[in-house]
Design an enzyme around this catalytic site. Structure first.
Site, PDB file in Angstrom:
ATOM      1  N   PHE A 196       8.632 -10.637  -3.578  1.00 29.44           N
ATOM      2  CA  PHE A 196       9.537 -10.941  -2.468  1.00 29.44           C
ATOM      3  C   PHE A 196       8.785 -10.838  -1.134  1.00 29.44           C
ATOM      4  O   PHE A 196       8.881 -11.735  -0.297  1.00 29.44           O
ATOM      5  CB  PHE A 196      10.725  -9.967  -2.503  1.00 29.44           C
ATOM      6  N   HIS A 197       8.029  -9.770  -0.964  1.00 29.25           N
ATOM      7  CA  HIS A 197       7.259  -9.580   0.271  1.00 29.25           C
ATOM      8  C   HIS A 197       6.260 -10.718   0.480  1.00 29.25           C
ATOM      9  O   HIS A 197       6.160 -11.275   1.577  1.00 29.25           O
ATOM     10  CB  HIS A 197       6.543  -8.229   0.232  1.00 29.25           C
ATOM     11  N   ARG A 198       5.527 -11.084  -0.563  1.00 26.24           N
ATOM     12  CA  ARG A 198       4.563 -12.179  -0.428  1.00 26.24           C
ATOM     13  C   ARG A 198       5.277 -13.496  -0.115  1.00 26.24           C
ATOM     14  O   ARG A 198       4.793 -14.304   0.679  1.00 26.24           O
ATOM     15  CB  ARG A 198       3.705 -12.306  -1.687  1.00 26.24           C
ATOM     16  N   SER A 241       8.374  -8.838   7.360  1.00 25.30           N
ATOM     17  CA  SER A 241       7.933  -9.453   6.108  1.00 25.30           C
ATOM     18  C   SER A 241       8.316  -8.644   4.874  1.00 25.30           C
ATOM     19  O   SER A 241       8.007  -9.047   3.757  1.00 25.30           O
ATOM     20  CB  SER A 241       6.419  -9.684   6.134  1.00 25.30           C
ATOM     21  N   PHE A 276       9.756  -6.678  -5.764  1.00 21.70           N
ATOM     22  CA  PHE A 276       9.681  -6.527  -4.315  1.00 21.70           C
ATOM     23  C   PHE A 276       8.324  -6.986  -3.785  1.00 21.70           C
ATOM     24  O   PHE A 276       8.250  -7.551  -2.695  1.00 21.70           O
ATOM     25  CB  PHE A 276       9.962  -5.081  -3.898  1.00 21.70           C
TER      26      PHE A 276
END
Length: 187
Positions: free
Chosen positions: A28-30, A175, A25
């Site tokens: 994924f966020h980055r 984001s 995750f």
């Protein structure tokens, strides 16, 4: 939002699923922060009420083109050996919908007091009276442990899956792939 992509964590003798989900995750966020346009949502199909874990599957929702573009970016570096990826595929007919959102806990009264003192110019005693220690909130929701890139501190990102609905609600995702009001398909 007519397609989805599923990322499943593979069993690993060295790392528990929660550690791998935290790492996945975070990546994924980055990736969304770098390449996202607010068009990709996320859900955790293995989530269960009353459990703190989010399971071993991360489902991304969006158009086929948005999902292909996002997966074409190099955001999964270092994780691919721990994952099985399926899709993009069309959302099944008759899928229902659900809001998946972030919930922020007010868990640090001392930090809130410092902010109040700085904002209002009041004394520490006045701030303590306005924000007592009992105000600290403990959430009983599943969460992901992330590291803040700005402060380096670890924090819990609490995730809530709201009740299933019949109608989709359109909008944008942040984001983290979460939204306070936009739904993702649930099946």
């Amino acid at each position: 939002m007519d397609h989805y992509l599923e990322i499943r964590l593979l069993p690993d003798p060295e790392f528990p699923a929660t550690t791998l989900m935290n790492a996945l995750f975070s990546k994924f966020h980055r990736g969304l922060a770098s390449h996202g346009k607010g068009t990709i949502g996320v859900s955790f199909p293995d989530v269960k009420d009353g459990h703190r874990g989010l399971g071993s599957r991360l489902r991304l929702h969006g158009s086929a083109a948005d999902l292909r573009d996002f997966m074409g970016a190099d955001w999964l570096t270092g994780m691919r050996d721990h994952l099985a990826i399926d899709g993009p595929a069309p959302v099944p007919a008759g899928a229902r919908h659900r809001v998946v959102r972030r919930v922020q806990a007010h868990s640090n009264p001392e930090r809130e007091r410092r902010r109040l003192i700085a904002r209002k110019g009041i004394s520490p005693d006045e701030a303590r009276a306005a924000i007592p220690d009992s105000r600290a909130e403990q959430l009983d929701l599943p969460f992901i442990l992330l590291n803040s890139r700005s402060t380096g501190q670890q924090f819990r990102l609490f995730v809530e899956h709201l009740p299933v609905e019949d109608e989709a609600r359109k909008g944008c995702f942040g984001s983290y792939g979460l939204s306070p009001a936009t739904t993702v398909p649930w099946f």
